[in-house]
Design an enzyme around this catalytic site. Structure first.
Site, PDB file in Angstrom:
ATOM      1  N   CYS A 163     -21.066 -21.197 -14.668  1.00 17.45           N
ATOM      2  CA  CYS A 163     -21.120 -21.182 -16.136  1.00 17.45           C
ATOM      3  C   CYS A 163     -21.020 -22.567 -16.755  1.00 17.45           C
ATOM      4  CB  CYS A 163     -19.961 -20.373 -16.705  1.00 17.45           C
ATOM      5  SG  CYS A 163     -19.760 -18.797 -15.944  1.00 17.45           S
TER       6      CYS A 163
HETATM    7  N1  CO8 Z   1     -22.083   2.028 -19.586  1.00 17.70           N
HETATM    8  C1  CO8 Z   1     -21.073   2.898 -19.890  1.00 17.70           C
HETATM    9  N2  CO8 Z   1     -19.789   2.709 -19.520  1.00 17.70           N
HETATM   10  C2  CO8 Z   1     -19.504   1.576 -18.820  1.00 17.70           C
HETATM   11  C3  CO8 Z   1     -20.504   0.642 -18.465  1.00 17.70           C
HETATM   12  C4  CO8 Z   1     -21.837   0.895 -18.871  1.00 17.70           C
HETATM   13  N3  CO8 Z   1     -22.844   0.068 -18.581  1.00 17.70           N
HETATM   14  N4  CO8 Z   1     -19.918  -0.371 -17.784  1.00 17.70           N
HETATM   15  C5  CO8 Z   1     -18.616  -0.062 -17.696  1.00 17.70           C
HETATM   16  N5  CO8 Z   1     -18.354   1.107 -18.297  1.00 17.70           N
HETATM   17  C6  CO8 Z   1     -17.071   1.815 -18.413  1.00 17.70           C
HETATM   18  C7  CO8 Z   1     -16.069   1.351 -17.369  1.00 17.70           C
HETATM   19  O1  CO8 Z   1     -16.267   1.980 -16.131  1.00 17.70           O
HETATM   20  C8  CO8 Z   1     -14.762   1.766 -18.026  1.00 17.70           C
HETATM   21  O2  CO8 Z   1     -14.544   3.136 -17.839  1.00 17.70           O
HETATM   22  P1  CO8 Z   1     -13.043   3.708 -17.608  1.00 17.70           P
HETATM   23  O3  CO8 Z   1     -12.298   3.309 -18.860  1.00 17.70           O
HETATM   24  O4  CO8 Z   1     -13.272   5.151 -17.464  1.00 17.70           O
HETATM   25  O5  CO8 Z   1     -12.533   3.010 -16.389  1.00 17.70           O
HETATM   26  C9  CO8 Z   1     -15.029   1.517 -19.500  1.00 17.70           C
HETATM   27  O6  CO8 Z   1     -16.458   1.535 -19.651  1.00 17.70           O
HETATM   28  C10 CO8 Z   1     -14.506   0.196 -19.974  1.00 17.70           C
HETATM   29  O7  CO8 Z   1     -14.884  -0.815 -19.001  1.00 17.70           O
HETATM   30  P2  CO8 Z   1     -14.329  -2.258 -19.035  1.00 17.70           P
HETATM   31  O8  CO8 Z   1     -12.869  -2.245 -19.251  1.00 17.70           O
HETATM   32  O9  CO8 Z   1     -14.866  -3.012 -17.833  1.00 17.70           O
HETATM   33  O10 CO8 Z   1     -15.085  -2.775 -20.346  1.00 17.70           O
HETATM   34  P3  CO8 Z   1     -14.818  -4.066 -21.194  1.00 17.70           P
HETATM   35  O11 CO8 Z   1     -14.597  -3.653 -22.582  1.00 17.70           O
HETATM   36  O12 CO8 Z   1     -13.858  -4.995 -20.556  1.00 17.70           O
HETATM   37  O13 CO8 Z   1     -16.254  -4.778 -21.129  1.00 17.70           O
HETATM   38  C11 CO8 Z   1     -17.285  -6.634 -20.018  1.00 17.70           C
HETATM   39  C12 CO8 Z   1     -16.794  -5.200 -19.895  1.00 17.70           C
HETATM   40  C13 CO8 Z   1     -18.444  -6.636 -21.009  1.00 17.70           C
HETATM   41  C14 CO8 Z   1     -17.796  -7.090 -18.667  1.00 17.70           C
HETATM   42  C15 CO8 Z   1     -16.168  -7.553 -20.532  1.00 17.70           C
HETATM   43  O14 CO8 Z   1     -14.991  -7.344 -19.796  1.00 17.70           O
HETATM   44  C16 CO8 Z   1     -16.502  -9.029 -20.466  1.00 17.70           C
HETATM   45  O15 CO8 Z   1     -17.564  -9.482 -20.836  1.00 17.70           O
HETATM   46  N6  CO8 Z   1     -15.534  -9.839 -20.048  1.00 17.70           N
HETATM   47  C17 CO8 Z   1     -15.712 -11.301 -19.996  1.00 17.70           C
HETATM   48  C18 CO8 Z   1     -16.383 -11.606 -18.782  1.00 17.70           C
HETATM   49  C19 CO8 Z   1     -16.844 -13.032 -18.676  1.00 17.70           C
HETATM   50  O16 CO8 Z   1     -16.727 -13.863 -19.504  1.00 17.70           O
HETATM   51  N7  CO8 Z   1     -17.409 -13.274 -17.575  1.00 17.70           N
HETATM   52  C20 CO8 Z   1     -17.939 -14.515 -17.300  1.00 17.70           C
HETATM   53  C21 CO8 Z   1     -19.297 -14.253 -16.912  1.00 17.70           C
HETATM   54  S1  CO8 Z   1     -19.699 -15.283 -15.622  1.00 17.70           S
HETATM   55  C22 CO8 Z   1     -20.792 -16.360 -16.192  1.00 17.70           C
HETATM   56  O17 CO8 Z   1     -20.920 -16.494 -17.361  1.00 17.70           O
HETATM   57  C23 CO8 Z   1     -21.691 -17.067 -15.231  1.00 17.70           C
HETATM   58  C24 CO8 Z   1     -21.515 -16.647 -13.790  1.00 17.70           C
HETATM   59  C25 CO8 Z   1     -22.521 -17.270 -12.896  1.00 17.70           C
HETATM   60  C26 CO8 Z   1     -23.917 -16.770 -13.146  1.00 17.70           C
HETATM   61  C27 CO8 Z   1     -24.265 -15.541 -12.444  1.00 17.70           C
HETATM   62  C28 CO8 Z   1     -25.744 -15.261 -12.559  1.00 17.70           C
HETATM   63  C29 CO8 Z   1     -26.109 -13.854 -12.138  1.00 17.70           C
END
Ligand code: CO8
Length: 377
Positions: free
Chosen positions: A160
């Site tokens: 990132c």
């Molecule tokens: N549809 C429906 N429901 C879903 C889905 C979906 N697609 N995905 C997850 N759910 C469900 C989960 O299973 C969970 O269900 P339950 O409560 O029953 O367990 C519920 O929804 C809530 O899930 P989460 O708690 O995981 O949901 P969040 O509100 O936390 O959202 C995110 C998930 C969007 C992933 C969020 O946590 C996020 O964005 N966090 C920050 C992450 C971040 O900044 N990451 C850095 C990214 S890395 C980067 O930028 C570069 C990396 C290198 C490059 C890679 C290239 C490929």
């Protein structure tokens, strides 16, 4: 080596956007068809508790949890085929320009035009991104040749923070006098590393290329430029964002396309741990310059999640930040790994006035945080 006197400036920048895009609705429809086919195929094993069923995805969840509505992709073919669930990127011969070099060259040409520079004016090229499509020869050297640049080039990978860390290396080379003008390019081809079959992460990434020109102010002839006042970086090891994709797969007999070889994260933990790190990092950097957070006109923050950016904006300013102060581009571009903050910069800069302060900042895998404080000239 030349003597150092004049400040370092960002004098050109450019954004190259792929021809194809995928909306949340299209993405979810394809994924859900894949999941239903899978669950049907393995119905007996799932019923016997020997295999987990694939859960269904949901477009409203994606937008609410991440702010993403759409993503651009380098190739769309194959990505939405429930029987394939990965883009098809055609192989190229060694004498053809490679895919990532093509993306990089397209963005670089825009940045060169904006900086009013020709290839002969540049003497260093950095290609910085989350993955390069091969280890060697470096993509940057291929780009250097394609553009006809004399000097040196190298690739660097900091996930990132690849873009901000590369800008910092450009700043240092110009400060040290080891380069006279640096071309930094971030061709983020994330779609091959996206796990299109994983409900929790299939929506996160998009492809893009951005390019930036840095030089000393005394050579700058650009109509628009930004002086770099400060750079700062920090890293802290974390397994919360990880991919085990790598060349050891051949020797340790693991599946080179196994689940752990894709992007995997503990999104909640990342959110919780990285937000305070970013706020502390930026506040300390600005304080060291005698600048209060409220004096910054624009924060071009890393684009991983809208809720994350809103929280960081609120902590930095002590109130809700507006779209003007912390522009969000996630809705159209999704997470483009290191390129996000620079997409925001490319799209939200023209209204700034001379003397306005801005911050470019990345945060994410590593963990890594990289930032530059800049001032419009
Ligand atoms: N549809 C429906 N429901 C879903 C889905 C979906 N697609 N995905 C997850 N759910 C469900 C989960 O299973 C969970 O269900 P339950 O409560 O029953 O367990 C519920 O929804 C809530 O899930 P989460 O708690 O995981 O949901 P969040 O509100 O936390 O959202 C995110 C998930 C969007 C992933 C969020 O946590 C996020 O964005 N966090 C920050 C992450 C971040 O900044 N990451 C850095 C990214 S890395 C980067 O930028 C570069 C990396 C290198 C490059 C890679 C290239 C490929």
């Amino acid at each position: 080596m030349k003597s150092i006197s004049s400040p370092v400036v960002i004098s050109g920048f450019g954004l190259w956007t792929p021809n194809y895009s995928i909306s949340n609705e299209e993405l979810v429809e394809a994924y859900n068809q894949f999941a239903e086919n899978y669950n049907q195929q393995y119905a007996d094993e799932i019923a016997a508790g020997k295999r987990e069923a694939k859960p269904l995805s949901n477009a409203e969840f994606i937008e609410k949890a991440s702010g993403i509505k759409n993503r651009f992709v380098y190739r769309k073919e194959g990505a939405l085929d429930p029987e394939r669930m990965r883009p098809y990127i055609e192989p190229r011969d060694n004498d053809q320009l490679s895919h990532q070099a093509e993306m990089a060259v397209a963005a670089a040409k825009k940045a060169l035009t904006k900086a009013n520079k020709a290839a002969a004016d540049i003497d260093a090229v950095i290609v910085a991104c989350s993955y390069t499509e091969r280890a060697y020869p470096a993509i940057s050297i291929e780009v250097q040749q394609a553009l006809g640049i004399q000097g040196f080039a190298f690739d660097m990978l900091v996930a990132c923070s690849s873009a901000t860390f590369a800008l910092q290396r450009g700043y240092e080379m110009l400060t040290a006098g080891t380069a006279k003008a640096v071309l930094i390019i971030n061709p983020e081809l994330t779609s091959p590393q996206n796990n299109w079959r994983d409900r929790d992460s299939h929506f996160i990434f998009g492809d893009i290329a951005v390019a930036t020109i840095m030089e000393n102010a005394d050579s700058c002839t650009s109509e628009e430029s930004y002086e770099v006042l400060s750079t700062k970086s920090v890293t802290l090891f974390s397994n919360n964002i990880r991919s085990n994709f790598g060349y050891l797969a051949y020797t340790n007999d693991s599946d080179p396309f196994g689940q752990d070889k894709f992007f995997i994260q503990h999104g909640r933990k990342v959110f919780k741990e990285v937000c305070p790190m970013a706020v502390e990092h930026l506040s300390t950097q600005l304080a060291s310059l005698g600048i209060e957070n409220q004096q910054v006109a624009r924060w071009w923050l890393h684009q991983a999640n809208i809720n994350m950016n809103q929280l960081i904006g609120k902590k930095l300013l002590g109130r809700e930040a507006s779209q003007e102060e912390t522009p969000i581009i996630l809705d159209q571009y999704a997470n483009t790994a290191s390129a996000g903050s620079l997409i925001a910069f490319n799209l939200y800069h023209s209204d700034l006035k001379k003397g306005d302060l801005g911050v470019i900042c990345s945060f994410g895998a590593g963990y890594s945080i990289g930032s530059l404080v800049i001032r419009k000239r």
